[in-house]
Design an enzyme around this catalytic site. Structure first.
Site, PDB file in Angstrom:
ATOM      1  N   LYS A  41      19.796  25.987  48.170  1.00  0.00           N
ATOM      2  CA  LYS A  41      19.859  24.570  48.560  1.00  0.00           C
ATOM      3  C   LYS A  41      19.114  24.262  49.865  1.00  0.00           C
ATOM      4  O   LYS A  41      18.560  23.184  50.018  1.00  0.00           O
ATOM      5  CB  LYS A  41      21.319  24.120  48.699  1.00  0.00           C
ATOM      6  CG  LYS A  41      22.015  23.906  47.368  1.00  0.00           C
ATOM      7  CD  LYS A  41      23.414  23.347  47.560  1.00  0.00           C
ATOM      8  CE  LYS A  41      24.157  23.337  46.244  1.00  0.00           C
ATOM      9  NZ  LYS A  41      25.507  22.799  46.342  1.00  0.00           N
ATOM     10  N   GLY A  44      35.707  26.691  56.234  1.00  0.00           N
ATOM     11  CA  GLY A  44      34.361  27.157  55.889  1.00  0.00           C
ATOM     12  C   GLY A  44      33.308  26.350  56.619  1.00  0.00           C
ATOM     13  O   GLY A  44      33.496  25.155  56.881  1.00  0.00           O
TER      14      GLY A  44
END
Ligand code: NAP
Length: 298
Positions: A72, A131
């Site tokens: 990505k 995260g």
């Protein structure tokens, strides 16, 4: 299934690995419902071959691409142009042919993440995000759009948290700050307090994802004991959709929390990609959801 003929066009997912992806299931269900003469394939591709594969797919008139882990961010450099959001996040999950042999980059993950939350009243609330990887960037942007006042990022390494916060600062330079953002490590003694203060808790780590049946047991982000005192006012949102529910969301349901898994995000980011490729306004969300649920229940 629609017959693949000599006129059928290709749309595809590029990542590595791609064999567990649900995108071919939901995209082909939508393509069939929309009566498009397209077929969607998951293509596994290494980082070193990404540029060559993108050129090749453009040369054979591929109608559109999804990009997933781990490409990505790497794919950004191969785009001829970027949407303002993809440019700011430096992350692309959708490519559209630019008509000159190249690809325009977009990010539909933010739209996908927001969708299940949009009808809730979350303005000025506080969130905790577990995260600090690629999808955490899209989540923070989504929380901003939903009007959250404050977000705490929890990571494993202080250095990575600092990098994340710096990147966020640079990406938002010149924009009016609408959300207060802070980062702490998973060892920080304030963690329990931060959980208590947050209305929404989002897991963007892969902890709890199904790899082998044995590994899914007792897999809780931040460990199991920290969730002992969860109260029913919390919304738990796990970006993972296999298993459905994850052990963490299952625990949340047992404590009467509102729980959201990653399937709606997957469906809505995929629908937003398909909208860009096809230029159609209405997306067959229901058919996409049914195909995913049928596949997961098999
Ligand atoms: P990523 O860039 O690799 O980030 C993962 C984050 O999780 C990193 O901050 C990493 O920490 C942390 N992490 C990894 N292993 C960990 C462990 N054992 N303990 C604690 N933290 C750990 O991945 P991503 O692109 O953000 O994707 C993350 C998850 O979201 C994946 O499960 C993915 O399938 C899912 N996802 C779902 C959708 C959807 O549509 N539903 C969309 C995007 C992503 P370090 O930085 O310390 O390594």
């Amino acid at each position: 299934m629609t017959t693949i003929s000599g006129k059928t066009s290709l749309v595809a997912l590029l990542g590595q690995p791609t064999n567990h992806s649900l995108s071919p299931i939901i995209q082909n269900a939508a393509i069939q419902e929309m009566k498009l003469d397209w077929s969607y394939m998951a293509l596994s591709c290494s980082q070193e071959n990404l540029e060559t594969v993108l050129k090749g797919l453009s040369a054979i008139n591929c109608k559109g691409l999804n990009i997933t882990i781990p490409h990505k961010e790497h794919v950004v450099q191969f785009c001829s142009s970027l949407s303002p959001l993809a440019k700011r996040l430096r992350a692309v999950n959708t490519l559209l042919p630019d008509g000159q042999g190249g690809w325009k980059g977009f990010n539909t993950d933010v739209e996908g993440f927001i969708n299940p939350l949009i009808s809730m009243s979350l303005k000025k609330k506080q969130a905790l995000v577990i995260g600090n990887g690629g999808s955490a960037k899209a989540v923070i942007e989504g929380l901003k759009r939903l009007g959250f006042a404050k977000v705490t990022i929890v990571g494993r390494s202080q250095d990575k948290i600092n990098d994340f916060l710096n990147e966020h600062k640079i990406a938002n330079e010149g924009l009016k700050p609408t959300i207060e953002i802070e980062g702490i490590t998973d060892k920080n003694s304030l963690l329990t307090n931060k959980i208590q203060q947050s209305e929404l808790i989002v897991n963007t780590s892969p902890i709890g994802m199904k790899r082998k049946e044995i590994e899914t047991k007792n897999q809780f982000p931040l460990g199991k004991s920290i969730w002992n005192n969860l109260d029913s006012s919390k919304i738990l949102y796990d970006l993972i959709y296999i298993p459905k529910p994850t052990a963490w969301l299952d625990l949340g349901s047992k404590k009467s929390c509102k729980t959201i898994d990653g399937l709606e995000m997957l469906i809505h980011q995929g629908a937003a990609s398909l909208k860009l490729w096809s230029n159609c306004k209405r997306m067959p969300i229901k058919a996409m959801r049914i195909s995913a649920e049928n596949y997961l229940s098999d």
